[in-house]
Motif scaffolding. Structure first.
Motif, PDB file in Angstrom:
ATOM      1  N   GLU A 149       0.859  -1.185   0.000  1.00 28.40           N
ATOM      2  CA  GLU A 149       0.000   0.000   0.000  1.00 28.40           C
ATOM      3  C   GLU A 149       0.894   1.233   0.000  1.00 28.40           C
ATOM      4  O   GLU A 149       1.775   1.370   0.845  1.00 28.40           O
ATOM      5  CB  GLU A 149      -0.884   0.001   1.247  1.00 28.40           C
ATOM      6  CG  GLU A 149      -1.924   1.104   1.289  1.00 28.40           C
ATOM      7  CD  GLU A 149      -3.059   0.886   0.294  1.00 28.40           C
ATOM      8  OE1 GLU A 149      -3.708   1.880  -0.067  1.00 28.40           O
ATOM      9  OE2 GLU A 149      -3.275  -0.280  -0.107  1.00 28.40           O
ATOM     10  N   PRO A 150       0.718   2.145  -0.946  1.00 28.43           N
ATOM     11  CA  PRO A 150       1.626   3.293  -1.028  1.00 28.43           C
ATOM     12  C   PRO A 150       1.347   4.321   0.067  1.00 28.43           C
ATOM     13  O   PRO A 150       0.242   4.376   0.619  1.00 28.43           O
ATOM     14  CB  PRO A 150       1.325   3.883  -2.412  1.00 28.43           C
ATOM     15  CG  PRO A 150      -0.103   3.514  -2.656  1.00 28.43           C
ATOM     16  CD  PRO A 150      -0.287   2.156  -2.028  1.00 28.43           C
ATOM     17  N   PRO A 151       2.330   5.149   0.391  1.00 26.17           N
ATOM     18  CA  PRO A 151       2.110   6.244   1.338  1.00 26.17           C
ATOM     19  C   PRO A 151       1.116   7.249   0.750  1.00 26.17           C
ATOM     20  O   PRO A 151       0.921   7.302  -0.470  1.00 26.17           O
ATOM     21  CB  PRO A 151       3.489   6.880   1.504  1.00 26.17           C
ATOM     22  CG  PRO A 151       4.457   5.976   0.825  1.00 26.17           C
ATOM     23  CD  PRO A 151       3.701   5.124  -0.121  1.00 26.17           C
ATOM     24  N   ALA A 152       0.514   8.032   1.611  1.00 31.23           N
ATOM     25  CA  ALA A 152      -0.414   9.066   1.137  1.00 31.23           C
ATOM     26  C   ALA A 152       0.352  10.074   0.279  1.00 31.23           C
ATOM     27  O   ALA A 152       1.497  10.422   0.588  1.00 31.23           O
ATOM     28  CB  ALA A 152      -1.064   9.769   2.323  1.00 31.23           C
ATOM     29  N   PRO A 153      -0.244  10.549  -0.804  1.00 29.96           N
ATOM     30  CA  PRO A 153       0.451  11.519  -1.666  1.00 29.96           C
ATOM     31  C   PRO A 153       0.657  12.855  -0.969  1.00 29.96           C
ATOM     32  O   PRO A 153      -0.172  13.288  -0.168  1.00 29.96           O
ATOM     33  CB  PRO A 153      -0.488  11.657  -2.868  1.00 29.96           C
ATOM     34  CG  PRO A 153      -1.827  11.256  -2.365  1.00 29.96           C
ATOM     35  CD  PRO A 153      -1.586  10.208  -1.316  1.00 29.96           C
ATOM     36  N   GLN A 154       1.796  13.463  -1.254  1.00 27.20           N
ATOM     37  CA  GLN A 154       2.079  14.803  -0.728  1.00 27.20           C
ATOM     38  C   GLN A 154       1.489  15.844  -1.681  1.00 27.20           C
ATOM     39  O   GLN A 154       1.672  15.752  -2.888  1.00 27.20           O
ATOM     40  CB  GLN A 154       3.598  15.011  -0.607  1.00 27.20           C
ATOM     41  CG  GLN A 154       4.272  14.041   0.346  1.00 27.20           C
ATOM     42  CD  GLN A 154       3.842  14.252   1.783  1.00 27.20           C
ATOM     43  OE1 GLN A 154       3.739  15.383   2.247  1.00 27.20           O
ATOM     44  NE2 GLN A 154       3.572  13.156   2.488  1.00 27.20           N
ATOM     45  N   MET A 155       0.804  16.804  -1.125  1.00 27.27           N
ATOM     46  CA  MET A 155       0.189  17.846  -1.951  1.00 27.27           C
ATOM     47  C   MET A 155       1.256  18.786  -2.493  1.00 27.27           C
ATOM     48  O   MET A 155       2.036  19.356  -1.743  1.00 27.27           O
ATOM     49  CB  MET A 155      -0.839  18.625  -1.138  1.00 27.27           C
ATOM     50  CG  MET A 155      -1.987  17.772  -0.617  1.00 27.27           C
ATOM     51  SD  MET A 155      -2.881  16.927  -1.938  1.00 27.27           S
ATOM     52  CE  MET A 155      -3.589  18.328  -2.795  1.00 27.27           C
ATOM     53  N   ASP A 156       1.318  18.896  -3.799  1.00 28.02           N
ATOM     54  CA  ASP A 156       2.267  19.799  -4.448  1.00 28.02           C
ATOM     55  C   ASP A 156       1.572  20.393  -5.668  1.00 28.02           C
ATOM     56  O   ASP A 156       1.334  19.708  -6.658  1.00 28.02           O
ATOM     57  CB  ASP A 156       3.529  19.038  -4.871  1.00 28.02           C
ATOM     58  CG  ASP A 156       4.624  19.969  -5.389  1.00 28.02           C
ATOM     59  OD1 ASP A 156       4.305  21.127  -5.722  1.00 28.02           O
ATOM     60  OD2 ASP A 156       5.786  19.534  -5.456  1.00 28.02           O
ATOM     61  N   PHE A 157       1.260  21.673  -5.568  1.00 27.49           N
ATOM     62  CA  PHE A 157       0.506  22.327  -6.639  1.00 27.49           C
ATOM     63  C   PHE A 157       1.367  22.626  -7.868  1.00 27.49           C
ATOM     64  O   PHE A 157       0.859  23.021  -8.904  1.00 27.49           O
ATOM     65  CB  PHE A 157      -0.119  23.625  -6.122  1.00 27.49           C
ATOM     66  CG  PHE A 157      -1.156  23.390  -5.062  1.00 27.49           C
ATOM     67  CD1 PHE A 157      -2.428  22.930  -5.393  1.00 27.49           C
ATOM     68  CD2 PHE A 157      -0.862  23.618  -3.735  1.00 27.49           C
ATOM     69  CE1 PHE A 157      -3.384  22.708  -4.417  1.00 27.49           C
ATOM     70  CE2 PHE A 157      -1.815  23.397  -2.744  1.00 27.49           C
ATOM     71  CZ  PHE A 157      -3.083  22.936  -3.084  1.00 27.49           C
TER      72      PHE A 157
END
Length: 284
Positions: A149-157
């Protein structure tokens, strides 16, 4: 068959029940230790946990070769560099720079296939005895971590979101992630090494009058091998974590192949020492 305690491995399965084909490891050992194992099997009433320790010790010389084997060294380079490549936004380009050719937005199978091809190419240019074992251990490890299960995505606009595969590789580019990767790789390599030799001897001891009454009995031995290798490889976790932190963050210079090779050499010695200790304890 006296099975002692039947250990079920909760760690990475590595090669699992996979049986290796022909690999370039030469003939079966003719050492005193290996002759003792054959005699032990022939005598019957086998304890699978003790047998797993004895086999690991008898296979020590072939495992020792890893320190100087070019395919092993190359595989260790890739195990270190692939997670670093995943820290970049353009995974395809970053992997291409280290010899892993994949399409845009590569899948798990794309990365594993490209890794295998890179090791095959390297092995074709070098005299490597352990290349099939090194390659398959790397494949097993990549498959293990890329299937999680992958880590939660980091928000990067300001950047495209990273895929699950990308994030799973990126999480290994930390001291703890490198320790996870190292333990899994060396455990898988040890399993493959042990099974290479045992697969050529065990069939002679299956059936009436043999130490193993049926094929399912061999699965008990397989699980015991998994347990021993997973536990023996745990010894290097602190070393791997500390080494990574020092060399990755403690210097402005990029980590060289020579430094990775030095790390791998020490890791191999730690594995060998741990197997020796376990065999001595089992003999008491």
């Amino acid at each position: 068959m006296r099975d002692g305690s039947v250990w079920l491995s909760a760690g990475p399965q590595g090669m699992g029940k996979h049986r290796m084909g022909h690999v370039r490891l030469g003939i079966l050992p003719a050492s005193k230790k290996w002759k003792e194992i054959v005699a032990y099997l022939s005598a019957g009433d086998v304890s699978v946990d003790e047998l797993a320790n004895k086999v690991a010790d008898a296979c020590d010389r072939s495992f020792e070769k890893a320190s100087d084997d070019p395919a092993f060294k190359f595989t260790m380079d890739l195990m270190f560099m692939i997670p670093l490549a995943a820290q970049k936004n353009d995974l395809r380009s970053a992997l291409s720079e280290i010899g892993i050719s994949v399409p845009d937005n590569p899948s798990r199978t794309d990365i594993i296939g490209a890794f295998a091809k890179a090791v095959d190419t390297q092995a074709a240019q070098a005299n490597s005895d352990l290349y099939p074992l090194s390659k398959n251990a790397g494949i097993a490890v990549l498959n293990e971590f890329l299937s999680q299960e992958p880590p939660a995505p980091q928000m990067d606009f300001f950047a495209e979101p990273k895929s699950d595969v990308h994030r799973n590789l990126e999480k290994l580019a930390t001291p703890v992630g490198f320790a996870d990767l190292t333990q899994s790789y060396f455990s898988s390599l040890a399993k493959a090494n042990i099974r290479y030799f045992m697969d050529r001897e065990m069939p002679s001891h299956v059936g009436e009058g043999g130490s193993f009454k049926s094929i399912p009995d061999l699965s008990v031995f397989d699980r015991s091998v998994d347990h021993h290798c997973n536990e023996a490889s745990f010894i290097m976790r602190t070393f791997a974590e500390t080494w990574y932190a020092k060399h990755r963050y403690g210097s402005d210079k990029p980590v060289s192949s020579k430094e990775i090779s030095s790390f791998a050499h020490v890791a191999v010695q730690k594995m060998r020492k741990e197997f020796h200790i376990r065999n001595q304890d089992a003999s008491v």
